[in-house]
Design a protein around this motif. Structure first.
Motif, PDB file in Angstrom:
ATOM      1  N   GLY A   1    -125.362 -27.398  -0.518  1.00  0.00           N
ATOM      2  CA  GLY A   1    -125.731 -27.693  -1.874  1.00  0.00           C
ATOM      3  C   GLY A   1    -126.468 -28.769  -2.526  1.00  0.00           C
ATOM      4  N   LYS A   2    -126.915 -29.811  -1.493  1.00  0.00           N
ATOM      5  CA  LYS A   2    -127.431 -31.097  -1.902  1.00  0.00           C
ATOM      6  C   LYS A   2    -128.843 -30.754  -2.545  1.00  0.00           C
ATOM      7  N   ARG A   3    -129.216 -31.249  -3.669  1.00  0.00           N
ATOM      8  CA  ARG A   3    -130.324 -30.919  -4.255  1.00  0.00           C
ATOM      9  C   ARG A   3    -131.409 -32.265  -4.249  1.00  0.00           C
ATOM     10  N   ALA A   4    -132.899 -32.049  -4.080  1.00  0.00           N
ATOM     11  CA  ALA A   4    -133.614 -32.974  -4.067  1.00  0.00           C
ATOM     12  C   ALA A   4    -134.141 -33.555  -5.457  1.00  0.00           C
ATOM     13  N   VAL A   5    -134.253 -34.744  -5.613  1.00  0.00           N
ATOM     14  CA  VAL A   5    -134.348 -35.347  -6.874  1.00  0.00           C
ATOM     15  C   VAL A   5    -135.746 -35.852  -7.395  1.00  0.00           C
ATOM     16  N   ASP A   6    -136.387 -35.016  -8.152  1.00  0.00           N
ATOM     17  CA  ASP A   6    -138.003 -35.685  -8.414  1.00  0.00           C
ATOM     18  C   ASP A   6    -137.823 -36.731  -9.527  1.00  0.00           C
ATOM     19  N   GLY A   7    -138.058 -38.015  -8.987  1.00  0.00           N
ATOM     20  CA  GLY A   7    -137.733 -39.173  -9.708  1.00  0.00           C
ATOM     21  C   GLY A   7    -138.844 -39.161 -10.846  1.00  0.00           C
ATOM     22  N   VAL A   8    -140.080 -38.775 -10.786  1.00  0.00           N
ATOM     23  CA  VAL A   8    -141.047 -39.047 -11.873  1.00  0.00           C
ATOM     24  C   VAL A   8    -140.644 -37.980 -12.773  1.00  0.00           C
ATOM     25  N   ASN A   9    -140.347 -36.664 -12.584  1.00  0.00           N
ATOM     26  CA  ASN A   9    -139.973 -35.839 -13.540  1.00  0.00           C
ATOM     27  C   ASN A   9    -138.827 -36.213 -14.336  1.00  0.00           C
ATOM     28  N   LEU A  10    -137.602 -37.014 -13.571  1.00  0.00           N
ATOM     29  CA  LEU A  10    -136.729 -37.444 -14.196  1.00  0.00           C
ATOM     30  C   LEU A  10    -137.141 -38.627 -15.410  1.00  0.00           C
ATOM     31  N   LEU A  11    -138.059 -39.449 -14.808  1.00  0.00           N
ATOM     32  CA  LEU A  11    -138.737 -40.445 -15.843  1.00  0.00           C
ATOM     33  C   LEU A  11    -139.350 -39.961 -17.032  1.00  0.00           C
ATOM     34  N   HIS A  12    -140.148 -38.855 -16.739  1.00  0.00           N
ATOM     35  CA  HIS A  12    -140.713 -38.118 -18.004  1.00  0.00           C
ATOM     36  C   HIS A  12    -139.732 -37.589 -18.751  1.00  0.00           C
ATOM     37  N   GLN A  13    -138.472 -36.983 -18.462  1.00  0.00           N
ATOM     38  CA  GLN A  13    -137.623 -36.505 -19.180  1.00  0.00           C
ATOM     39  C   GLN A  13    -136.846 -37.668 -19.997  1.00  0.00           C
ATOM     40  N   SER A  14    -136.908 -38.859 -19.344  1.00  0.00           N
ATOM     41  CA  SER A  14    -136.153 -40.086 -20.086  1.00  0.00           C
ATOM     42  C   SER A  14    -136.942 -40.513 -21.065  1.00  0.00           C
ATOM     43  N   VAL A  15    -138.206 -40.568 -20.782  1.00  0.00           N
ATOM     44  CA  VAL A  15    -139.358 -41.094 -21.933  1.00  0.00           C
ATOM     45  C   VAL A  15    -139.276 -39.984 -23.161  1.00  0.00           C
ATOM     46  N   SER A  16    -139.240 -38.824 -22.841  1.00  0.00           N
ATOM     47  CA  SER A  16    -139.487 -37.789 -23.968  1.00  0.00           C
ATOM     48  C   SER A  16    -138.039 -37.935 -24.620  1.00  0.00           C
ATOM     49  N   LYS A  17    -137.163 -38.528 -24.392  1.00  0.00           N
ATOM     50  CA  LYS A  17    -135.882 -38.554 -24.859  1.00  0.00           C
ATOM     51  C   LYS A  17    -135.607 -39.842 -25.635  1.00  0.00           C
ATOM     52  N   GLN A  18    -136.705 -40.754 -25.764  1.00  0.00           N
ATOM     53  CA  GLN A  18    -136.705 -41.686 -26.346  1.00  0.00           C
ATOM     54  C   GLN A  18    -135.916 -41.964 -27.818  1.00  0.00           C
TER      55      GLN A  18
END
Length: 254
Positions: A142-159
């Motif tokens: 059940g371990k999932r890969a993490v897309d760091g760039v996608n996570l960054l974009h989500q963080s920026v969109s939630k400024q």
């Protein structure tokens, strides 16, 4: 002592109630700018939290608690994450991850060649689970890969500031918090180089760090710092404040 302020900007789409009194948007804007003018002389930087981010949502009043919790989580994750987890990176092999500390945060907030200007920052945070439900029951699946760039974009969109353009930021700070295998492992390691390139596409000066967590989640917290003149939201508040029939802020401050 270095001081960082968190300033809450008013929702200027209409009047609000303070007790039995209705406070107009121009008066709220005038008060907000007066406060920012005074703070600039005493703080290293101002992190802006904009209530306008809730203005267009249904039942906005009921969401202030949720919004405040989100902002608090982002600040705690950035400032206190490494301390709260009490995880020593030196106990892990093949780990060379820089940790974001208060010095990095203050440096990111100060603008100018000698750090003589107070920067205005927004903060954002995105979180993703690193295990599926099956992974909670069986530790080896059940371990999932993490897309760091996608996570960054989500963080920026939630400024926390409405209408903030990340490409106009002068400095950026990013902090990833994830399980050790996503920092030091081979199969699931977050692509740090890609994340760093994306941050540098916003501005030239970037601080970036990674810290461990024992929880099954990965988070990305971003702090983007702007010159006050580059924030359209503050320009809009200036326009609202000009409608308020009051003594100019400069004369009151004097």
């Amino acid at each position: 002592m270095d001081v960082i302020a968190v300033g809450v900007l008013p929702n200027t789409t209409g009047p609000v109630s303070e007790g039995d009194e209705q406070v107009s948007a121009p008066r709220q804007a005038w008060n907000a700018l007066y406060g920012l003018d005074r703070l600039e002389d005493h703080v290293e930087g101002i992190v802006l939290v904009d209530n306008e981010r809730l203005a267009y949502q249904d039942a906005a009043e009921s969401r202030f608690s949720e919004y405040n919790e989100y902002v608090a989580s982002a600040i705690v994750d950035l400032v206190s994450g490494p301390v709260l987890e009490r995880i020593d990176p030196s106990t892990y092999d093949d780990v060379d991850a820089q940790v974001v500390d208060m010095k990095d945060i203050v440096t990111t907030l100060r603008l100018g060649s000698d750090g003589e200007r107070t920067g205005y920052a927004t903060i954002g945070r995105a979180v993703t689970m690193t295990r599926s439900l099956a992974g909670y029951l069986l530790p080896f699946v059940g371990k999932r890969a993490v897309d760091g760039v996608n996570l960054l974009h989500q963080s920026v969109s939630k400024q926390t500031l409405a209408d903030a353009d990340p490409t106009r930021a002068q400095k950026a700070l990013g902090s990833v918090r994830a399980p050790a295998s996503y920092v030091s492992g081979d199969d699931y390691r977050i692509n740090v180089s890609a994340v760093d390139r994306q941050l540098k596409s916003f501005c030239g000066e970037v601080n970036y760090g990674m810290t461990f967590t024992e929880r099954n989640l990965a988070s990305f917290t971003t702090l983007l710092t702007y010159d006050r003149s580059d924030l359209d939201r503050l320009d809009a508040i200036e326009e609202h404040a000009a409608e308020h029939d009051e003594t100019p802020r400069e004369e009151v401050a004097a």
